[in-house]
Design an enzyme around this catalytic site. Structure first.
Site, PDB file in Angstrom:
ATOM      1  N   HIS A  65      -5.606   8.847   5.639  1.00 26.21           N
ATOM      2  CA  HIS A  65      -5.244   7.657   6.434  1.00 26.21           C
ATOM      3  C   HIS A  65      -3.881   7.783   7.116  1.00 26.21           C
ATOM      4  O   HIS A  65      -3.467   6.857   7.814  1.00 26.21           O
ATOM      5  CB  HIS A  65      -5.219   6.398   5.564  1.00 26.21           C
ATOM      6  CG  HIS A  65      -6.555   6.024   4.995  1.00 26.21           C
ATOM      7  ND1 HIS A  65      -7.674   5.844   5.775  1.00 26.21           N
ATOM      8  CD2 HIS A  65      -6.946   5.792   3.722  1.00 26.21           C
ATOM      9  CE1 HIS A  65      -8.699   5.524   4.987  1.00 26.21           C
ATOM     10  NE2 HIS A  65      -8.288   5.491   3.748  1.00 26.21           N
ATOM     11  N   ASP A 102     -14.901  10.618   1.179  1.00 28.01           N
ATOM     12  CA  ASP A 102     -14.201   9.485   0.581  1.00 28.01           C
ATOM     13  C   ASP A 102     -14.989   8.212   0.937  1.00 28.01           C
ATOM     14  O   ASP A 102     -15.623   8.156   1.987  1.00 28.01           O
ATOM     15  CB  ASP A 102     -12.796   9.424   1.190  1.00 28.01           C
ATOM     16  CG  ASP A 102     -11.833   8.533   0.438  1.00 28.01           C
ATOM     17  OD1 ASP A 102     -10.981   9.081  -0.282  1.00 28.01           O
ATOM     18  OD2 ASP A 102     -11.922   7.301   0.580  1.00 28.01           O
ATOM     19  N   ASP A 148       0.828  -1.208   0.000  1.00 27.53           N
ATOM     20  CA  ASP A 148       0.000   0.000   0.000  1.00 27.53           C
ATOM     21  C   ASP A 148       0.867   1.266   0.000  1.00 27.53           C
ATOM     22  O   ASP A 148       0.612   2.193  -0.756  1.00 27.53           O
ATOM     23  CB  ASP A 148      -0.893   0.052   1.257  1.00 27.53           C
ATOM     24  CG  ASP A 148      -2.042  -0.943   1.197  1.00 27.53           C
ATOM     25  OD1 ASP A 148      -2.171  -1.628   0.165  1.00 27.53           O
ATOM     26  OD2 ASP A 148      -2.792  -1.032   2.176  1.00 27.53           O
ATOM     27  N   HIS A 163     -13.787   5.562   1.914  1.00 26.56           N
ATOM     28  CA  HIS A 163     -13.148   4.953   3.083  1.00 26.56           C
ATOM     29  C   HIS A 163     -13.251   5.914   4.279  1.00 26.56           C
ATOM     30  O   HIS A 163     -13.188   7.126   4.105  1.00 26.56           O
ATOM     31  CB  HIS A 163     -11.667   4.687   2.802  1.00 26.56           C
ATOM     32  CG  HIS A 163     -11.420   3.747   1.651  1.00 26.56           C
ATOM     33  ND1 HIS A 163     -11.312   4.182   0.359  1.00 26.56           N
ATOM     34  CD2 HIS A 163     -11.264   2.399   1.606  1.00 26.56           C
ATOM     35  CE1 HIS A 163     -11.097   3.143  -0.432  1.00 26.56           C
ATOM     36  NE2 HIS A 163     -11.068   2.043   0.287  1.00 26.56           N
ATOM     37  N   GLY A 200      -2.781   2.996   3.955  1.00 26.09           N
ATOM     38  CA  GLY A 200      -3.822   3.307   2.980  1.00 26.09           C
ATOM     39  C   GLY A 200      -3.405   4.353   1.957  1.00 26.09           C
ATOM     40  O   GLY A 200      -4.178   5.273   1.684  1.00 26.09           O
ATOM     41  N   ASP A 217     -14.212   7.965  -4.865  1.00 23.55           N
ATOM     42  CA  ASP A 217     -14.187   6.498  -5.004  1.00 23.55           C
ATOM     43  C   ASP A 217     -15.505   5.844  -4.595  1.00 23.55           C
ATOM     44  O   ASP A 217     -15.543   4.656  -4.298  1.00 23.55           O
ATOM     45  CB  ASP A 217     -13.012   5.899  -4.209  1.00 23.55           C
ATOM     46  CG  ASP A 217     -12.917   6.428  -2.784  1.00 23.55           C
ATOM     47  OD1 ASP A 217     -13.739   7.280  -2.406  1.00 23.55           O
ATOM     48  OD2 ASP A 217     -12.021   5.982  -2.051  1.00 23.55           O
ATOM     49  N   TYR A 221     -10.092   5.704  -7.758  1.00 18.82           N
ATOM     50  CA  TYR A 221      -9.209   4.725  -8.393  1.00 18.82           C
ATOM     51  C   TYR A 221      -9.635   4.373  -9.812  1.00 18.82           C
ATOM     52  O   TYR A 221      -8.962   3.606 -10.479  1.00 18.82           O
ATOM     53  CB  TYR A 221      -9.052   3.501  -7.476  1.00 18.82           C
ATOM     54  CG  TYR A 221      -8.643   3.978  -6.106  1.00 18.82           C
ATOM     55  CD1 TYR A 221      -7.349   4.440  -5.884  1.00 18.82           C
ATOM     56  CD2 TYR A 221      -9.572   4.128  -5.064  1.00 18.82           C
ATOM     57  CE1 TYR A 221      -6.978   4.989  -4.667  1.00 18.82           C
ATOM     58  CE2 TYR A 221      -9.207   4.677  -3.843  1.00 18.82           C
ATOM     59  CZ  TYR A 221      -7.906   5.105  -3.654  1.00 18.82           C
ATOM     60  OH  TYR A 221      -7.547   5.667  -2.459  1.00 18.82           O
TER      61      TYR A 221
END
Lengths: 392, 215
Positions: free
Chosen positions: A134, A170, A92, A172, A142, A259, A303
């Site tokens: 992150h 986001d 990552d 996440h 991340g 995303d 992404y």
């Protein structure tokens, strides 16, 4: 009416690249910039250059031993066990040459955006290379090395003494920023994300509300996988309006990960381009209503770098600029320039055609579940409202 | 995991001669729910819960209630004998006591003396840690043939991708006896490459399934 806005850009921002096939690719920032130029809404006079954040600025949030480790890793001088310790020995966030400089430039870009707004050189500012939510105090994770949003909010507190509302859309959970201010009543965080049941980082439960004097200033709304536009926007709009009314911030920082789209390969939300018009539109409206316009917007995840991110991020700039989203066709010159490099046929329009939207059989259950999460997340605010008390 | 790893060692206790009033104060001041009652040799001779104490206290609605009930010794309302556990007991085993007996806490006793306490809440926290959901991770669920060597193969696939595993749970497949479901929480934001590797190695992936629920 046009607002005075700044766009952080330098080709050097593209140096933040772990390895060529890595899913986090800053070419997204260049693609967005060129798309905006092709639409004739971004000019040289809007651009502000990022600077390198100093060690002292990074240390507003990060541990000096971590900054030192990233520097040494950057020069290939960190041993593998130390890399593991700081989260730098993973696929990552693997070490790359010049990592410290590249990551500091992103932080410096966000700091320039903040200063531009708070020194009243512009009303709003956009750093699409930032939003690396992150990053932890002493750990990379991340895809994030330094957490520009956390550093910038500390910078706002220290140098301007203002109350910041941080909105993270986001897919996440915005964990790094949340934990950075978990005990701080002068920073309020709201993260709307796909449930952590399956998705990284796994946190962002509705009951994560802060601790000590920061209790009640951290909001989380985990959405079910396969959530679509209508439910997403219902939750986003209600939550943002309630939280801004409750917190009454001086400045708003938004993290605009792109995303949550049905094309995104890393997540399972199912939104279309529609949400990427509405997300900045409401931020823009509320920044003017509550903060005299003070709004700093950052990038984040995203992404599907060809079909989703440039369109989504271009809309943030357009709305910042004149509050009207782009409609109709994308510029041919942009499509022609990039099509041969893209992994999929590039879209021709700003909106996704209805025919592409996936049909989700459990849509009603998902909508109901999301509403319930919203209700739980805002229960704290509603309790005070009912009693007719202010939170102070 | 052993009880001594999760027990609290600083235990608030009272002697049997203490009054109900003292117990009430201790419960309110220390925000605890249970008080082991010990004799001078630290032997656990009883236990009182916050509910026992409140049930014994006079109602605030009854003005004429005899406040002197609070002066009665705690031994008059304590429960005994007390089920205790040992520091070297397994956490998995005491979970069963909590479930079967519906106790709120278990005093830990070694060589006849009270040495710690485990509450229901400590137990749940331990289970949360076992599932790994408190740490940054992605959830991957794999259907695995119930055969020797399969786990080693799967973990080496994670190892090659330098992905740290936060926790592993294995449970039986509900319909097929010769399969297990393996739930891995892995420290990565991007599980797809390792998921692809697992598929190439022939494993059936239950999650992530991008189109689950979609037509």
């Amino acid at each position: 009416m046009n607002c005075k806005c700044s766009f952080v850009y330098s080709d050097k921002l593209l140096d933040y690249q772990f390895y060529p096939e890595h899913p986090f690719n800053q070419i997204r920032v260049q693609l967005t910039k060129e798309l905006l130029e092709a639409m004739h809404v971004l000019e040289e006079s809007h651009i502000i250059l990022p600077r390198y954040a100093t060690d002292k600025e990074l240390a507003l949030f990060h541990d000096p031993t971590y900054i030192d480790a990233v520097k040494r890793a950057s020069e290939q001088e960190l041993s593998p066990p130390q890399k593991v310790d700081f989260g730098l020995e993973t696929e990552d966030t693997p070490v790359f040459l010049g990592m410290h400089e590249a990551a500091s430039l992103i932080v410096g870009g966000t700091l320039e955006a903040v200063d531009s707004v708070l020194e009243k050189k512009s009303e709003h500012a956009l750093n699409l290379s930032g939003g690396l939510h992150h990053g932890f105090k002493r750990k990379a994770s991340g895809f994030c090395v330094y957490n520009d949003a956390a550093v910038a909010i500390k910078h706002i507190q220290r140098n301007y003494g203002l109350k910041t509302l941080y909105i993270d859309t986001d897919a996440h959970h915005g964990d790094g920023v949340q934990w950075a201010f978990y005990d701080d009543p002068n920073v309020c965080t709201l993260s709307i994300h796909e449930t952590g049941r399956h998705l990284f980082p796994g946190t962002g439960y509705v009951n994560e509300r802060g601790i000590k004097s920061g209790y009640g200033y951290s909001f989380n709304i985990p959405l079910d996988a396969f959530t679509q536009d209508d439910s997403y926007l219902e939750i986003y709009e209600s939550a943002f309006r309630e939280v801004v009314e409750f917190f009454k911030p001086d400045v708003i920082v938004t993290q605009n990960g792109a995303d949550s789209h049905f094309y995104d390969p890393l997540t399972h939300l199912c939104a279309s381009m529609k949400i990427y018009e509405e997300i900045p539109r409401l931020a823009h409206e509320l920044a003017h209503e509550y903060c005299d316009g003070r709004w700093i917007a950052l990038g984040g995840g995203g992404y599907d770098i060809w079909r989703v991110v440039p369109r989504a991020w271009a809309q943030i700039w357009k709305i910042m600029h004149d509050d009207e989203p782009f409609r109709g066709r994308l510029p041919d010159s942009w499509i022609e320039k990039w099509q041969h490099k893209a992994s999929h046929p590039l879209p021709t329009h700003w909106h996704d055609p209805e025919s592409l939207m996936p049909s989700i059989p459990r849509k009603n259950e998902i909508t109901e579940k999301n509403k319930q999460m919203l209700h739980h997340a805002l229960a704290f605010i509603n309790k005070y409202k009912k009693k007719g008390l202010s939170h102070e | 995991m052993l009880v001594e790893k999760i027990m609290k060692k600083n235990v608030y206790t009272l002697p049997p001669t203490a009054t109900i009033r003292e117990a009430l104060q201790l419960i309110n001041n220390k925000r605890i729910r249970h008080i082991p009652i010990i004799d001078e040799t630290k032997q656990v001779i009883g236990i009182v819960s916050d509910r026992d104490v409140r049930d014994a206290s006079p109602s605030i609605l009854d003005e004429h209630a005899k406040q002197n009930v609070l002066n009665k010794p705690i031994k008059t309302i304590m429960s005994y004998p007390v089920v205790t556990i040992h520091p070297l007991d397994f956490v998995e085993d005491i979970a069963k006591i909590f479930y079967d007996e519906a106790f709120g806490c278990l005093p830990v006793v070694s060589e006849g003396e009270l040495v710690g306490i485990v509450t229901e809440k400590d137990m749940l926290y331990t289970l949360i840690q076992l599932t790994g959901t408190h740490m940054q991770s992605s959830h991957i669920e794999i259907k695995v043939p119930h055969e020797p060597g399969k786990l080693a193969e799967i973990f080496s696939i994670f190892g090659r991708r330098k992905i740290n595993i936060v926790s592993i749970l294995i449970y039986p497949h509900q319909k097929e006896d010769d399969y297990k479901i393996l739930v891995i929480r892995a420290q990565t934001i991007h599980p797809q490459p390792v998921v692809d590797d697992l598929k190439i190695a022939g494993y059936e992936i239950i999650w992530p399934q991008p189109l689950l629920g979609a037509e």
